[in-house]
Design a protein around this motif. Structure first.
Motif, PDB file in Angstrom:
ATOM      1  N   SER A  85       3.763 106.863  -1.113  1.00  0.00           N
ATOM      2  CA  SER A  85       2.375 106.391  -1.039  1.00  0.00           C
ATOM      3  C   SER A  85       2.233 105.106  -0.233  1.00  0.00           C
ATOM      4  O   SER A  85       1.129 104.704   0.107  1.00  0.00           O
ATOM      5  CB  SER A  85       1.823 106.158  -2.454  1.00  0.00           C
ATOM      6  N   GLY A  86       3.344 104.432   0.023  1.00  0.00           N
ATOM      7  CA  GLY A  86       3.300 103.171   0.748  1.00  0.00           C
ATOM      8  C   GLY A  86       3.353 101.966  -0.160  1.00  0.00           C
ATOM      9  O   GLY A  86       3.451 100.827   0.333  1.00  0.00           O
ATOM     10  N   LEU A  87       3.323 102.170  -1.471  1.00  0.00           N
ATOM     11  CA  LEU A  87       3.440 101.071  -2.428  1.00  0.00           C
ATOM     12  C   LEU A  87       4.568 101.425  -3.389  1.00  0.00           C
ATOM     13  O   LEU A  87       4.538 102.472  -4.035  1.00  0.00           O
ATOM     14  CB  LEU A  87       2.137 100.874  -3.198  1.00  0.00           C
ATOM     15  N   TYR A  88       5.562 100.568  -3.492  1.00  0.00           N
ATOM     16  CA  TYR A  88       6.768 100.872  -4.249  1.00  0.00           C
ATOM     17  C   TYR A  88       7.133  99.672  -5.117  1.00  0.00           C
ATOM     18  O   TYR A  88       6.795  98.540  -4.796  1.00  0.00           O
ATOM     19  CB  TYR A  88       7.941 101.186  -3.311  1.00  0.00           C
ATOM     20  N   THR A 120      12.186  82.304  -9.760  1.00  0.00           N
ATOM     21  CA  THR A 120      12.227  82.191  -8.293  1.00  0.00           C
ATOM     22  C   THR A 120      11.427  83.341  -7.680  1.00  0.00           C
ATOM     23  O   THR A 120      11.546  84.493  -8.122  1.00  0.00           O
ATOM     24  CB  THR A 120      13.679  82.231  -7.775  1.00  0.00           C
ATOM     25  N   GLN A 121      10.643  83.028  -6.681  1.00  0.00           N
ATOM     26  CA  GLN A 121       9.814  84.044  -6.000  1.00  0.00           C
ATOM     27  C   GLN A 121      10.069  83.959  -4.493  1.00  0.00           C
ATOM     28  O   GLN A 121      10.205  82.872  -3.938  1.00  0.00           O
ATOM     29  CB  GLN A 121       8.326  83.792  -6.296  1.00  0.00           C
ATOM     30  N   GLN A 122      10.133  85.135  -3.832  1.00  0.00           N
ATOM     31  CA  GLN A 122      10.400  85.150  -2.398  1.00  0.00           C
ATOM     32  C   GLN A 122       9.662  86.319  -1.739  1.00  0.00           C
ATOM     33  O   GLN A 122       9.682  87.444  -2.248  1.00  0.00           O
ATOM     34  CB  GLN A 122      11.904  85.242  -2.128  1.00  0.00           C
ATOM     35  N   PHE A 123       8.996  85.995  -0.578  1.00  0.00           N
ATOM     36  CA  PHE A 123       8.287  87.013   0.198  1.00  0.00           C
ATOM     37  C   PHE A 123       9.092  87.268   1.473  1.00  0.00           C
ATOM     38  O   PHE A 123       9.453  86.329   2.199  1.00  0.00           O
ATOM     39  CB  PHE A 123       6.878  86.522   0.550  1.00  0.00           C
ATOM     40  N   VAL A 124       9.401  88.533   1.749  1.00  0.00           N
ATOM     41  CA  VAL A 124      10.212  88.874   2.920  1.00  0.00           C
ATOM     42  C   VAL A 124       9.574  90.042   3.659  1.00  0.00           C
ATOM     43  O   VAL A 124       8.821  90.841   3.083  1.00  0.00           O
ATOM     44  CB  VAL A 124      11.661  89.239   2.511  1.00  0.00           C
ATOM     45  N   GLN A 125       9.900  90.134   4.957  1.00  0.00           N
ATOM     46  CA  GLN A 125       9.549  91.282   5.796  1.00  0.00           C
ATOM     47  C   GLN A 125      10.846  91.836   6.349  1.00  0.00           C
ATOM     48  O   GLN A 125      11.661  91.086   6.895  1.00  0.00           O
ATOM     49  CB  GLN A 125       8.613  90.862   6.949  1.00  0.00           C
ATOM     50  N   PHE A 126      11.031  93.145   6.216  1.00  0.00           N
ATOM     51  CA  PHE A 126      12.290  93.723   6.655  1.00  0.00           C
ATOM     52  C   PHE A 126      12.045  95.150   7.140  1.00  0.00           C
ATOM     53  O   PHE A 126      10.983  95.748   6.920  1.00  0.00           O
ATOM     54  CB  PHE A 126      13.320  93.704   5.517  1.00  0.00           C
ATOM     55  N   GLN A 132       9.034  99.520   8.441  1.00  0.00           N
ATOM     56  CA  GLN A 132       8.879  98.095   8.179  1.00  0.00           C
ATOM     57  C   GLN A 132       8.091  97.893   6.892  1.00  0.00           C
ATOM     58  O   GLN A 132       7.097  98.589   6.638  1.00  0.00           O
ATOM     59  CB  GLN A 132       8.172  97.405   9.353  1.00  0.00           C
ATOM     60  N   PHE A 133       8.556  96.916   6.077  1.00  0.00           N
ATOM     61  CA  PHE A 133       7.950  96.672   4.768  1.00  0.00           C
ATOM     62  C   PHE A 133       7.674  95.184   4.603  1.00  0.00           C
ATOM     63  O   PHE A 133       8.355  94.330   5.184  1.00  0.00           O
ATOM     64  CB  PHE A 133       8.876  97.138   3.631  1.00  0.00           C
ATOM     65  N   ASN A 134       6.686  94.925   3.747  1.00  0.00           N
ATOM     66  CA  ASN A 134       6.428  93.585   3.226  1.00  0.00           C
ATOM     67  C   ASN A 134       6.785  93.618   1.748  1.00  0.00           C
ATOM     68  O   ASN A 134       6.292  94.488   1.009  1.00  0.00           O
ATOM     69  CB  ASN A 134       4.963  93.196   3.410  1.00  0.00           C
ATOM     70  N   ALA A 135       7.629  92.699   1.316  1.00  0.00           N
ATOM     71  CA  ALA A 135       8.138  92.749  -0.066  1.00  0.00           C
ATOM     72  C   ALA A 135       8.017  91.387  -0.728  1.00  0.00           C
ATOM     73  O   ALA A 135       8.200  90.350  -0.081  1.00  0.00           O
ATOM     74  CB  ALA A 135       9.590  93.214  -0.069  1.00  0.00           C
ATOM     75  N   TRP A 155      10.879  93.750  -7.805  1.00  0.00           N
ATOM     76  CA  TRP A 155      10.451  93.808  -6.390  1.00  0.00           C
ATOM     77  C   TRP A 155       9.301  94.795  -6.246  1.00  0.00           C
ATOM     78  O   TRP A 155       9.323  95.889  -6.797  1.00  0.00           O
ATOM     79  CB  TRP A 155      11.600  94.286  -5.485  1.00  0.00           C
ATOM     80  N   VAL A 156       8.279  94.353  -5.495  1.00  0.00           N
ATOM     81  CA  VAL A 156       7.160  95.234  -5.118  1.00  0.00           C
ATOM     82  C   VAL A 156       7.101  95.262  -3.592  1.00  0.00           C
ATOM     83  O   VAL A 156       7.050  94.210  -2.949  1.00  0.00           O
ATOM     84  CB  VAL A 156       5.817  94.757  -5.704  1.00  0.00           C
ATOM     85  N   LEU A 157       7.127  96.492  -3.033  1.00  0.00           N
ATOM     86  CA  LEU A 157       7.137  96.680  -1.575  1.00  0.00           C
ATOM     87  C   LEU A 157       5.855  97.379  -1.131  1.00  0.00           C
ATOM     88  O   LEU A 157       5.335  98.243  -1.868  1.00  0.00           O
ATOM     89  CB  LEU A 157       8.346  97.526  -1.136  1.00  0.00           C
ATOM     90  N   GLU A 158       5.406  97.032   0.022  1.00  0.00           N
ATOM     91  CA  GLU A 158       4.224  97.697   0.606  1.00  0.00           C
ATOM     92  C   GLU A 158       4.512  98.016   2.070  1.00  0.00           C
ATOM     93  O   GLU A 158       5.080  97.195   2.805  1.00  0.00           O
ATOM     94  CB  GLU A 158       2.987  96.801   0.497  1.00  0.00           C
ATOM     95  N   ASP A 159       4.125  99.212   2.471  1.00  0.00           N
ATOM     96  CA  ASP A 159       4.310  99.621   3.871  1.00  0.00           C
ATOM     97  C   ASP A 159       3.546  98.665   4.801  1.00  0.00           C
ATOM     98  O   ASP A 159       2.430  98.252   4.500  1.00  0.00           O
ATOM     99  CB  ASP A 159       3.793 101.052   4.057  1.00  0.00           C
ATOM    100  N   ASN A 160       4.196  98.340   5.935  1.00  0.00           N
ATOM    101  CA  ASN A 160       3.577  97.386   6.875  1.00  0.00           C
ATOM    102  C   ASN A 160       2.289  97.911   7.505  1.00  0.00           C
ATOM    103  O   ASN A 160       1.519  97.155   8.088  1.00  0.00           O
ATOM    104  CB  ASN A 160       4.594  97.029   7.976  1.00  0.00           C
ATOM    105  N   ASP A 161       2.047  99.232   7.394  1.00  0.00           N
ATOM    106  CA  ASP A 161       0.811  99.786   7.950  1.00  0.00           C
ATOM    107  C   ASP A 161      -0.419  99.183   7.277  1.00  0.00           C
ATOM    108  O   ASP A 161      -1.476  99.043   7.908  1.00  0.00           O
ATOM    109  CB  ASP A 161       0.776 101.305   7.784  1.00  0.00           C
ATOM    110  N   TYR A 162      -0.307  98.830   5.995  1.00  0.00           N
ATOM    111  CA  TYR A 162      -1.429  98.208   5.307  1.00  0.00           C
ATOM    112  C   TYR A 162      -1.722  96.812   5.865  1.00  0.00           C
ATOM    113  O   TYR A 162      -2.818  96.283   5.650  1.00  0.00           O
ATOM    114  CB  TYR A 162      -1.120  98.098   3.797  1.00  0.00           C
TER     115      TYR A 162
END
Length: 466
Positions: A85-88, A120-126, A132-135, A155-162
């Motif tokens: 779905s693009g959200l994981y 601890t909180q961290q935002f990454v793009q990979f 490609q995801f934003n996590a 961890w919550v990931l979202e597809d970069n298309d969003y």
């Protein structure tokens, strides 16, 4: 002498238009880049906030029972329940082992992410498997109802298309709007520059009107910045007119002082005792002298030659001058050859023609040895078949002698007032200067060459339309 750069090819309005266009493009490009970058950062912050909200939602339904973390299979956010779905979402323990994953994550290839320490909180793009995801990840120390604790990382990931979809849409709107603004600003600046430079165009038009005699002076209705220039120009113009009036007065005094003795001599010639041939010759020369005085009296107030063009035959004028000068220089026995057809005309006033030929022919008699040749002929240049371009005619007039000639190094110098090639000969060095002034008045061309007779050749070229 200081050299002045040729700036006739440059246009002030063109410089301003090009500069304004380039500045507009540069400015709006920089503005677009800054706005796009700011929107991109704001959009990333929105993605991070959205992922943070999903983390809090998952924490509200998670429970720790018998040392295991339990999260319901069906969640309120339906995208967690749909495959691909693009959200994981998934949970890792302290050893980076997978404790739980959402249904949407089951078809996704294994994503290698790391554990985070407590609070601890961290935002990454990979990029993983070409996607490609934003996590957003956050570390917790989970504590159950029985007091049992477990360190976990959610961890919550979202597809970069969003992220890319709204960014692409915003880019299209932004750059389309900036292009439209650039076009409108471009034409607006051009209109503003046309309006701002209008006084300069009016000034140029009024100066041209003064040149052709339609105006006496520049008007006073210019803007304040240009009015200073127009006033200075009018003062200079008035000064030149006063100077011309002084020249006119000086010449009038000269003419008056000459006319009185001329009248006395003419009265003496009217005496019957005066011999006929001498009387005829002196009368002819006095008439010519009278005409010369009248010509110089009118010269300071002459209009430009092209404003009132007349025509006169060259051959009669040349004959009269050579006949008179042959008697003055009779001892030299100069043989004169006239190669001029009767239909060859001079495109100007007879006084100017007499002044031109008189000075040049007299120089030929003065500096020639035994021969003098005078020629004149016309040629026509077609208008290249274009009905709007009138044919041009060229009159070539030349006086050649067999004297010593004029050295190449001194051909320009002798055109100046008061400069003479032979300091021992009679004269004040004004003849060729007067010839050069008349040539300039007719926008003609005067060249000095070596003649076929071995001496000097003074060649005049007059170009005019038929």
């Amino acid at each position: 002498m200081r050299r002045v750069r040729d700036r006739t090819r440059h246009s002030l309005s063109r410089r301003l238009r090009v500069s304004a266009t380039l500045l507009t493009i540069l400015f709006l490009t920089l503005v677009g880049i800054v706005i796009e970058r700011a929107y991109q950062l704001n959009l990333l912050n929105a993605v991070e906030s959205r992922l943070q909200a999903h983390i809090y939602t998952l924490l509200t339904v998670a429970e720790l029972e018998d040392g295991e973390l339990r999260i319901p299979d069906l969640l309120a956010e339906t995208r967690f329940n749909q495959f691909d779905s693009g959200l994981y979402a998934f949970v890792l323990d302290s050893n980076s082992q997978l404790l739980w994953q959402s249904k949407s994550f089951q078809l996704l290839n294994h994503v290698e992410l790391f554990t985070l320490s407590r609070d601890t909180q961290q935002f990454v793009q990979f990029i993983s498997s070409g996607e490609q995801f934003n996590a957003l990840g956050q570390g917790f120390l989970w504590q159950g109802l029985n007091g049992q604790t477990m360190p976990v990382t959610l961890w919550v990931l979202e597809d970069n298309d969003y992220f890319l979809e709204p960014l692409t849409q915003f880019r299209w709107i932004l750059w389309s709007g900036l292009v439209l603004v650039a076009v409108l600003l471009h034409f607006g600046l051009w209109a503003l520059m046309y309006w701002a430079l209008r006084p300069l165009k009016d000034l140029a038009r009024d100066v041209h009107a003064i040149e052709i005699g339609e105006l006496e002076a520049l008007p006073a209705n210019y803007p304040r910045e240009v009015r200073v220039l127009s006033q200075a120009f009018n003062h200079m113009l008035e000064h030149e007119r006063r100077q011309l009036n002084r020249y006119k007065s000086t010449l009038a005094d000269l003419a008056h002082s000459l006319k009185t003795p001329l009248s006395v001599i003419k009265a003496l010639l009217d005496d019957p005792s005066c011999q006929g041939e001498l009387r005829h010759q002196v009368t002819q020369q006095l008439t010519r002298l009278n005409q010369s005085v009248s010509y110089h009296l009118k010269r300071p107030i002459h209009q430009p030659a092209y404003l009132k063009q007349s025509w006169c035959a060259i051959l009669p004028c040349a004959k009269r001058l050579t006949n008179a000068l042959s008697k003055v220089y009779a001892e030299k026995k100069i043989v004169v050859t006239l190669a001029i057809k009767t239909n060859v005309m001079f495109p100007g006033q007879e006084d100017d023609l007499f002044e031109l030929l008189g000075n040049l022919i007299e120089n030929g008699f003065k500096y020639g040895d035994s021969r003098l040749q005078i020629f004149a002929h016309e040629s026509t240049t077609s208008g290249d078949g274009n009905s709007t371009i009138r044919p041009q005619r060229t009159l070539t007039l030349g006086i050649a002698d067999d004297g010593a000639g004029v050295p190449v190094a001194k051909r320009l110098a002798i055109m100046q007032r008061g400069v003479r090639l032979d300091a021992q000969a009679e004269g004040q060095g004004l003849g060729l200067a007067l010839v050069n002034e008349i040539v300039d008045k007719y926008t003609a061309k005067l060249t000095i060459e070596t003649s076929e007779l071995g001496g000097a050749l003074f060649k005049l070229e007059f170009v005019y339309t038929t």
